[in-house]
Write a protein that holds these residues in place. Structure first.
Motif, mmCIF file in Angstrom:
data_model
loop_
_atom_site.group_PDB
_atom_site.id
_atom_site.type_symbol
_atom_site.label_atom_id
_atom_site.label_comp_id
_atom_site.label_asym_id
_atom_site.label_seq_id
_atom_site.Cartn_x
_atom_site.Cartn_y
_atom_site.Cartn_z
ATOM 1 N N GLU A 42 0.876 -1.173 0.000
ATOM 2 C CA GLU A 42 0.000 0.000 0.000
ATOM 3 C C GLU A 42 0.914 1.223 0.000
ATOM 4 O O GLU A 42 2.023 1.183 0.526
ATOM 5 C CB GLU A 42 -0.907 0.012 1.230
ATOM 6 C CG GLU A 42 -0.153 0.069 2.547
ATOM 7 C CD GLU A 42 -1.027 0.392 3.755
ATOM 8 O OE1 GLU A 42 -2.240 0.573 3.586
ATOM 9 O OE2 GLU A 42 -0.473 0.467 4.859
ATOM 10 N N LEU A 43 0.451 2.298 -0.635
ATOM 11 C CA LEU A 43 1.233 3.534 -0.683
ATOM 12 C C LEU A 43 0.495 4.587 0.133
ATOM 13 O O LEU A 43 -0.707 4.787 -0.082
ATOM 14 C CB LEU A 43 1.355 4.023 -2.135
ATOM 15 C CG LEU A 43 2.606 3.618 -2.916
ATOM 16 C CD1 LEU A 43 2.743 2.115 -2.947
ATOM 17 C CD2 LEU A 43 2.551 4.160 -4.330
ATOM 18 N N ILE A 44 1.197 5.214 1.048
ATOM 19 C CA ILE A 44 0.557 6.255 1.854
ATOM 20 C C ILE A 44 1.260 7.579 1.583
ATOM 21 O O ILE A 44 2.412 7.779 1.980
ATOM 22 C CB ILE A 44 0.622 5.910 3.356
ATOM 23 C CG1 ILE A 44 -0.016 4.541 3.598
ATOM 24 C CG2 ILE A 44 -0.058 6.990 4.189
ATOM 25 C CD1 ILE A 44 0.203 3.989 4.972
ATOM 26 N N PHE A 45 0.575 8.474 0.891
ATOM 27 C CA PHE A 45 1.119 9.811 0.659
ATOM 28 C C PHE A 45 0.687 10.697 1.815
ATOM 29 O O PHE A 45 -0.500 10.744 2.154
ATOM 30 C CB PHE A 45 0.572 10.388 -0.651
ATOM 31 C CG PHE A 45 1.216 9.796 -1.870
ATOM 32 C CD1 PHE A 45 2.416 10.307 -2.349
ATOM 33 C CD2 PHE A 45 0.629 8.731 -2.531
ATOM 34 C CE1 PHE A 45 3.023 9.756 -3.475
ATOM 35 C CE2 PHE A 45 1.237 8.177 -3.657
ATOM 36 C CZ PHE A 45 2.433 8.693 -4.125
ATOM 37 N N VAL A 46 1.648 11.393 2.417
ATOM 38 C CA VAL A 46 1.293 12.333 3.475
ATOM 39 C C VAL A 46 1.523 13.730 2.923
ATOM 40 O O VAL A 46 2.666 14.146 2.723
ATOM 41 C CB VAL A 46 2.132 12.096 4.746
ATOM 42 C CG1 VAL A 46 1.679 13.024 5.853
ATOM 43 C CG2 VAL A 46 2.049 10.642 5.186
ATOM 44 N N ASP A 47 0.436 14.423 2.635
ATOM 45 C CA ASP A 47 0.546 15.780 2.096
ATOM 46 C C ASP A 47 0.781 16.738 3.261
ATOM 47 O O ASP A 47 -0.105 16.998 4.061
ATOM 48 C CB ASP A 47 -0.746 16.137 1.344
ATOM 49 C CG ASP A 47 -0.747 17.570 0.868
ATOM 50 O OD1 ASP A 47 0.263 18.259 1.079
ATOM 51 O OD2 ASP A 47 -1.758 18.004 0.292
ATOM 52 N N ASP A 48 2.008 17.235 3.332
ATOM 53 C CA ASP A 48 2.443 18.038 4.468
ATOM 54 C C ASP A 48 2.032 19.507 4.278
ATOM 55 O O ASP A 48 2.879 20.394 4.268
ATOM 56 C CB ASP A 48 3.973 17.887 4.590
ATOM 57 C CG ASP A 48 4.537 18.557 5.814
ATOM 58 O OD1 ASP A 48 3.746 18.972 6.663
ATOM 59 O OD2 ASP A 48 5.774 18.652 5.914
ATOM 60 N N GLY A 49 0.735 19.737 4.130
ATOM 61 C CA GLY A 49 0.234 21.109 4.001
ATOM 62 C C GLY A 49 0.715 21.808 2.742
ATOM 63 O O GLY A 49 1.068 22.999 2.792
ATOM 64 N N SER A 50 0.729 21.091 1.620
ATOM 65 C CA SER A 50 1.225 21.683 0.368
ATOM 66 C C SER A 50 0.342 22.833 -0.095
ATOM 67 O O SER A 50 -0.857 22.858 0.191
ATOM 68 C CB SER A 50 1.236 20.630 -0.735
ATOM 69 O OG SER A 50 1.998 19.543 -0.341
ATOM 70 N N ARG A 51 0.955 23.756 -0.820
ATOM 71 C CA ARG A 51 0.168 24.886 -1.346
ATOM 72 C C ARG A 51 -0.102 24.745 -2.837
ATOM 73 O O ARG A 51 -0.692 25.598 -3.452
ATOM 74 C CB ARG A 51 0.885 26.205 -1.046
ATOM 75 C CG ARG A 51 0.477 26.746 0.319
ATOM 76 C CD ARG A 51 1.427 27.768 0.790
ATOM 77 N NE ARG A 51 2.773 27.181 0.925
ATOM 78 C CZ ARG A 51 3.792 27.788 1.482
ATOM 79 N NH1 ARG A 51 3.648 29.003 1.932
ATOM 80 N NH2 ARG A 51 4.961 27.214 1.584
ATOM 81 N N ASP A 52 0.382 23.656 -3.424
ATOM 82 C CA ASP A 52 0.100 23.450 -4.849
ATOM 83 C C ASP A 52 -0.945 22.334 -5.001
ATOM 84 O O ASP A 52 -1.713 22.085 -4.073
ATOM 85 C CB ASP A 52 1.405 23.123 -5.594
ATOM 86 C CG ASP A 52 2.010 21.803 -5.131
ATOM 87 O OD1 ASP A 52 1.463 21.210 -4.172
ATOM 88 O OD2 ASP A 52 3.003 21.362 -5.722
ATOM 89 N N GLY A 53 -0.966 21.677 -6.110
ATOM 90 C CA GLY A 53 -2.007 20.670 -6.344
ATOM 91 C C GLY A 53 -1.653 19.270 -5.848
ATOM 92 O O GLY A 53 -2.158 18.279 -6.395
ATOM 93 N N THR A 54 -0.811 19.164 -4.828
ATOM 94 C CA THR A 54 -0.391 17.839 -4.355
ATOM 95 C C THR A 54 -1.574 16.980 -3.912
ATOM 96 O O THR A 54 -1.673 15.808 -4.262
ATOM 97 C CB THR A 54 0.626 17.987 -3.201
ATOM 98 O OG1 THR A 54 1.741 18.739 -3.681
ATOM 99 C CG2 THR A 54 1.102 16.648 -2.689
#
Ligand code: UDP
Ligand code: MG
Length: 323
Positions: A42-54
């Protein structure tokens, strides 16, 4: 978690900050590789408060691949927080942490997984080289790592955040309550049967490094303070040195006075005052820094705040869950 985690499942944790370009590439490359190697994942992406389209990119990938999940922070909490959030989310029997920009070669994860299958509980990615860096950066990194290596008693000069941890190691790390957790060092400090895999740092394909000089200096100071009390001992040492100097100078002054050669000495007095004043201020600053760190710990605020989750099932007609 230890009993419920799925047999042989590998959770890949990818901290992502302003990585809209890298997320699709990472999801595609890693999924293809692990599927080919027949590794349940499984892949877990953690979006660390990005300001772009992450976040939109993570959602799109979770729609494409059922094994992709995402967690979104309410703001930028830093890579360490993102790693720990990913570890907390991981359902696997082991978890690998790697950069979302693919500077950590994904094919090494397969080697790491095989070593884990052989019984190793911590598989560390060791940098064969440090990639492209300015000489000043290399020198500063060398200084920082020699200090931190001394503090931890482990050679950290080629250490990285690219690691694979067994469930037991993951649970041990998650049980640590310290807020200023330094993943790279803590994951070595916990011990367990450990082995290493060498890798070449790849060039970044999308975007640019998220580290400014200021953030690197802050990172170094925070992590030094979290692992070492040496600066506090340095103050004692400094005190002893200044004391020895003052005894020598005191005796010298008395001798001059009694032999009738005492000079006016105004400049010396001013210089000594300034020197001792600044040494005291620096020492207070060091003590103050540690007090600030204690203050942060006792406030017991969470390491990170999650604002959204997303996984494949969210797209079967319902929106992502808000927390
Ligand atoms: N990163 C993060 N939060 C931050 C800074 C970076 O999650 O505040 C992630 C980033 O998206 C990347 C990884 O940490 O996946 C390494 O960052 P970067 O590539 O900028 O660092 P470098 O490779 O230059 O050391
Ligand atoms: Mg990078």
């Amino acid at each position: 978690m230890a009993d419920t985690c799925k047999q042989g499942l590998l959770s890949v944790i990818l901290p992502s900050y302003n990585e809209e370009g890298s997320v699709p590439r990472a999801a595609q490359t890693i999924t293809r590789l692990l599927t080919q190697a027949a590794i349940p994942h499984e892949l877990i992406f953690v979006d660390d408060g990005s300001r772009d389209g992450t976040w939109a990119a993570v959602q799109a990938q979770s729609r494409l691949y059922p094994c992709v999940r995402g967690v979104r922070f309410s703001r930028n909490f830093g890579k360490e927080a993102a790693i720990f959030a990913g570890l907390a989310q991981a359902a696997g029997a082991c978890a690998a942490v790697m950069d979302c920009d693919l500077q950590h070669p994904p094919e090494k994860v397969v080697d790491m997984y095989r070593l884990w299958q052989q019984g190793y509980q911590v598989v560390e990615g060791i940098k064969a080289n440090r990639g492209k860096e300015s000489p000043l950066h290399t020198l500063a990194a060398k200084g920082f790592y020699s200090l931190i290596s001394r503090a931890t008693g482990i050679d950290m000069s080629r250490a990285s955040d690219f690691k694979l941890l067994d469930r037991r190691a993951v649970d041990t790390l998650l049980a640590m309550r310290e807020k200023n957790a330094f993943f790279r060092a803590l994951s070595s400090w916990i011990g367990f049967s450990t082995t290493q895999v060498e890798f070449e740092v790849q060039p970044r394909l999308e975007g640019e490094s998220k580290w400014s000089l200021r953030s690197l200096v802050r990172y170094a100071l925070t992590n030094l303070a979290s692992f070492s009390t040496a600066p506090l001992h340095l103050i004692t040492l400094l005190g002893i040195v200044v004391f020895i100097c003052s005894v020598v100078m005191g005796m010298w002054s008395l001798w001059q006075k009694f032999t009738g050669q005492a000079l006016e000495g105004f400049t010396t007095v001013i210089l000594l005052q300034l020197l001792i004043g600044s040494v005291l201020m620096i020492c207070l600053g060091i003590i103050g820094y540690y007090i600030a760190k204690i203050y942060e710990e006792v406030k017991d605020r969470p390491r990170y705040i999650i604002s959204q989750h997303c996984e494949a099932s969210d797209h079967d007609g319902q929106a992502e869950k808000d927390i």
